[in-house]
Design a protein around this motif. Structure first.
Motif, PDB file in Angstrom:
ATOM      1  N   GLY A 155       0.593  -1.298   0.081  1.00  0.00           N
ATOM      2  CA  GLY A 155      -0.023   0.050   0.111  1.00  0.00           C
ATOM      3  C   GLY A 155       0.473   1.118   0.246  1.00  0.00           C
ATOM      4  O   GLY A 155       0.422   2.433   0.275  1.00  0.00           O
ATOM      5  N   ALA A 156       2.124   1.197   0.104  1.00  0.00           N
ATOM      6  CA  ALA A 156       3.459   2.447  -0.046  1.00  0.00           C
ATOM      7  C   ALA A 156       3.595   2.596  -0.920  1.00  0.00           C
ATOM      8  O   ALA A 156       4.164   2.978  -2.039  1.00  0.00           O
ATOM      9  CB  ALA A 156       4.256   1.735   1.025  1.00  0.00           C
ATOM     10  N   PHE A 157       2.119   3.879  -2.307  1.00  0.00           N
ATOM     11  CA  PHE A 157       2.613   4.323  -3.906  1.00  0.00           C
ATOM     12  C   PHE A 157       2.520   5.531  -3.488  1.00  0.00           C
ATOM     13  O   PHE A 157       2.586   6.379  -2.275  1.00  0.00           O
ATOM     14  CB  PHE A 157       0.863   3.841  -3.708  1.00  0.00           C
ATOM     15  N   VAL A 158       3.484   6.058  -4.400  1.00  0.00           N
ATOM     16  CA  VAL A 158       3.307   7.340  -4.699  1.00  0.00           C
ATOM     17  C   VAL A 158       1.737   7.881  -5.438  1.00  0.00           C
ATOM     18  O   VAL A 158       1.971   7.003  -6.059  1.00  0.00           O
ATOM     19  CB  VAL A 158       4.796   7.162  -5.744  1.00  0.00           C
ATOM     20  N   ILE A 214      -2.955   6.937  -8.249  1.00  0.00           N
ATOM     21  CA  ILE A 214      -1.895   6.391  -7.945  1.00  0.00           C
ATOM     22  C   ILE A 214      -1.185   7.072  -8.654  1.00  0.00           C
ATOM     23  O   ILE A 214      -1.521   7.669  -9.804  1.00  0.00           O
ATOM     24  CB  ILE A 214      -2.258   4.611  -8.394  1.00  0.00           C
ATOM     25  N   TRP A 215      -0.069   7.664  -8.975  1.00  0.00           N
ATOM     26  CA  TRP A 215       1.040   8.314  -9.952  1.00  0.00           C
ATOM     27  C   TRP A 215       1.651   7.103 -10.201  1.00  0.00           C
ATOM     28  O   TRP A 215       2.282   6.079  -9.753  1.00  0.00           O
ATOM     29  CB  TRP A 215       2.544   9.119  -8.542  1.00  0.00           C
ATOM     30  N   PHE A 216       2.661   7.622 -12.091  1.00  0.00           N
ATOM     31  CA  PHE A 216       2.537   6.153 -13.192  1.00  0.00           C
ATOM     32  C   PHE A 216       3.689   7.241 -13.619  1.00  0.00           C
ATOM     33  O   PHE A 216       3.872   8.395 -13.672  1.00  0.00           O
ATOM     34  CB  PHE A 216       1.885   5.883 -13.520  1.00  0.00           C
ATOM     35  N   SER A 231       7.400   6.541   2.763  1.00  0.00           N
ATOM     36  CA  SER A 231       6.248   5.326   3.433  1.00  0.00           C
ATOM     37  C   SER A 231       7.114   4.734   4.463  1.00  0.00           C
ATOM     38  O   SER A 231       7.859   4.062   3.326  1.00  0.00           O
ATOM     39  CB  SER A 231       5.741   4.657   2.698  1.00  0.00           C
ATOM     40  N   GLN A 232       6.996   4.456   5.273  1.00  0.00           N
ATOM     41  CA  GLN A 232       8.132   3.992   6.564  1.00  0.00           C
ATOM     42  C   GLN A 232       7.824   2.211   6.304  1.00  0.00           C
ATOM     43  O   GLN A 232       8.337   1.477   6.304  1.00  0.00           O
ATOM     44  CB  GLN A 232       7.181   4.230   8.204  1.00  0.00           C
ATOM     45  N   LYS A 233       6.378   1.967   6.039  1.00  0.00           N
ATOM     46  CA  LYS A 233       6.279   0.835   4.982  1.00  0.00           C
ATOM     47  C   LYS A 233       7.692   0.249   3.924  1.00  0.00           C
ATOM     48  O   LYS A 233       7.611  -1.215   4.040  1.00  0.00           O
ATOM     49  CB  LYS A 233       4.868   0.535   4.971  1.00  0.00           C
ATOM     50  N   ALA A 234       7.489   1.447   3.206  1.00  0.00           N
ATOM     51  CA  ALA A 234       8.353   1.543   1.800  1.00  0.00           C
ATOM     52  C   ALA A 234       9.645   0.356   2.627  1.00  0.00           C
ATOM     53  O   ALA A 234      10.213  -0.043   1.907  1.00  0.00           O
ATOM     54  CB  ALA A 234       8.141   1.972   0.918  1.00  0.00           C
TER      55      ALA A 234
END
Length: 375
Positions: free
Chosen positions: A184-187, A196-198, A214-217
């Motif tokens: 869930g650590a999207f840009v 969501i960014w591509f 993101s700390q998760k990432a």
């Protein structure tokens, strides 16, 4: 009643005594007492000033000591002035071997023979590729459905080691189009954090990235580094330790308020955590652009000095002139600059194989004692 004898000498004061007590009971009150009071005050001011200077010098000295204590002690080498403390990679000459060569023993042997003939003493394999696929046996995340790759198993590692090569494990970090869906650590593509960014339009094969903020990432990547470092490898090569940026897509969004986002501090902290996760395995950090000046979009500054023991600037072939000579001159400048660093202690350049099959030998002849060749 007998008179009590008191042998204590009493000091008398008279109006013209030099030390006649003041109303406060201290200091001097009359005569030359004004001069004495000025002298006392000047002495107190001087003492206070000297104490301030002493504490300021002590503070600066303590700060410098703490900084220097964090830097590894350099080894002295008779034939090199570079302060290298990681013995295994002081003369690393690595060639990249694609994952497709790992599916057949014969193909791997040919790749290793080619690396040896070119004068290389190490090979680089992708343990986490740019799609985010973990190509070794991992407990963290299974490969995406339909992903095709050859696993880096113990047999592959033993074959490389028995052939006399060091093994460099490349890990793509925030450039990862698989992990964001799992963590869930999207840009994001908007400030509401809903789109969501591509990194490019979908029609052109745009991909998602792990969010460095993101700390998760960051925790996930440190877990990958920890797993890879437990294998029989010699060093970890970190690629795409940066914030994503693209001219062909909208501006990426990382937090609800990016105005207070300190990109450089986030990446520096990630590298400290990565070095801790790697334990005794040295980290090599890949850098794009001007390594010393850095990049405000990618790095929020410079990562030339970080928790990674080695920085590896990507040096592209010049428009004209010899690639090897150009790289040698630039590496000499960078290794001179790195002597002023506190943690990063060596520069090992990353070059492309566009320089020809004999590029490793030409680099050695030009005086480059360590390098990494990639496609």
């Amino acid at each position: 009643m007998a008179k009590e004898n008191n042998n204590r000498k009493l000091k008398g004061y008279y109006r013209f005594s030099k030390k006649y007590p003041s109303p406060r009971g201290t200091g001097y009150a009359i005569g030359e007492s004004r001069k004495m009071k000025k002298k006392e005050r000047a002495g107190k001011i001087l003492l206070a000033f000297l104490l301030c200077v002493f504490f300021a010098v002590a503070f600066v000295a303590a700060a410098v000591f703490i900084k220097l204590s964090a830097r590894p002690l350099p080894e002295k080498h008779e034939d090199s002035d570079a302060p290298v403390t990681v013995e295994d990679i002081k003369s690393l000459k690595a060639a990249y071997i694609g994952n497709e060569a790992l599916g057949d023993t014969g193909d791997l042997e040919l790749a290793l023979d080619s690396a040896a003939e070119s004068g290389c003493n190490a090979v680089m394999l992708d343990f986490k590729n740019s799609e985010g696929v973990l190509t070794y046996s991992s407990s963290l995340m299974s490969a995406p459905e339909g992903a095709e790759y050859n696993e880096i198993n113990q047999a592959v590692i033993e074959k490389i080691k028995s052939s006399g090569f060091m093994l460099v494990a490349r890990i793509y970090c925030f450039e990862d189009s698989s992990a964001p869906q799992r963590t869930g650590a999207f840009v994001w593509g908007n400030k509401e954090l809903t789109d969501i960014w591509f990194d490019a339009p979908a029609a052109l094969g745009g991909r998602v990235w792990l969010n460095p903020a993101s700390q998760k990432a960051r925790d996930y990547l440190c877990s990958v580094i920890s797993e890879v470092s437990s294998l029989d490898i010699d060093c970890v090569y970190l690629q795409s330790v940066c914030f994503p940026s693209s001219d062909s897509a909208g501006a990426p969004v990382f937090t609800e308020d990016d105005s207070s986002l300190n990109k450089n501090m986030i990446l520096q902290q990630f590298l400290e955590d990565a070095a801790s996760s790697a334990r005794n395995v040295p980290l090599i950090l890949s850098l794009n652009g001007d390594a010393r000046e850095g990049d405000s979009n990618l790095y929020g500054g410079s990562l030339f000095d970080s928790a990674a023991a080695v920085c590896s600037p990507v040096i592209s072939a010049p428009g004209e002139g010899d690639y090897a000579v150009y790289a040698a001159e630039l590496c000499e400048e960078l290794n001179e600059s790195v002597k002023n660093n506190f943690t990063t202690i060596k520069v090992i350049p990353t070059l492309t194989d566009s320089g020809g099959a004999d590029l490793p030998k030409r680099l050695t002849a030009a005086g480059v004692d360590s390098f990494i060749i990639t496609p």
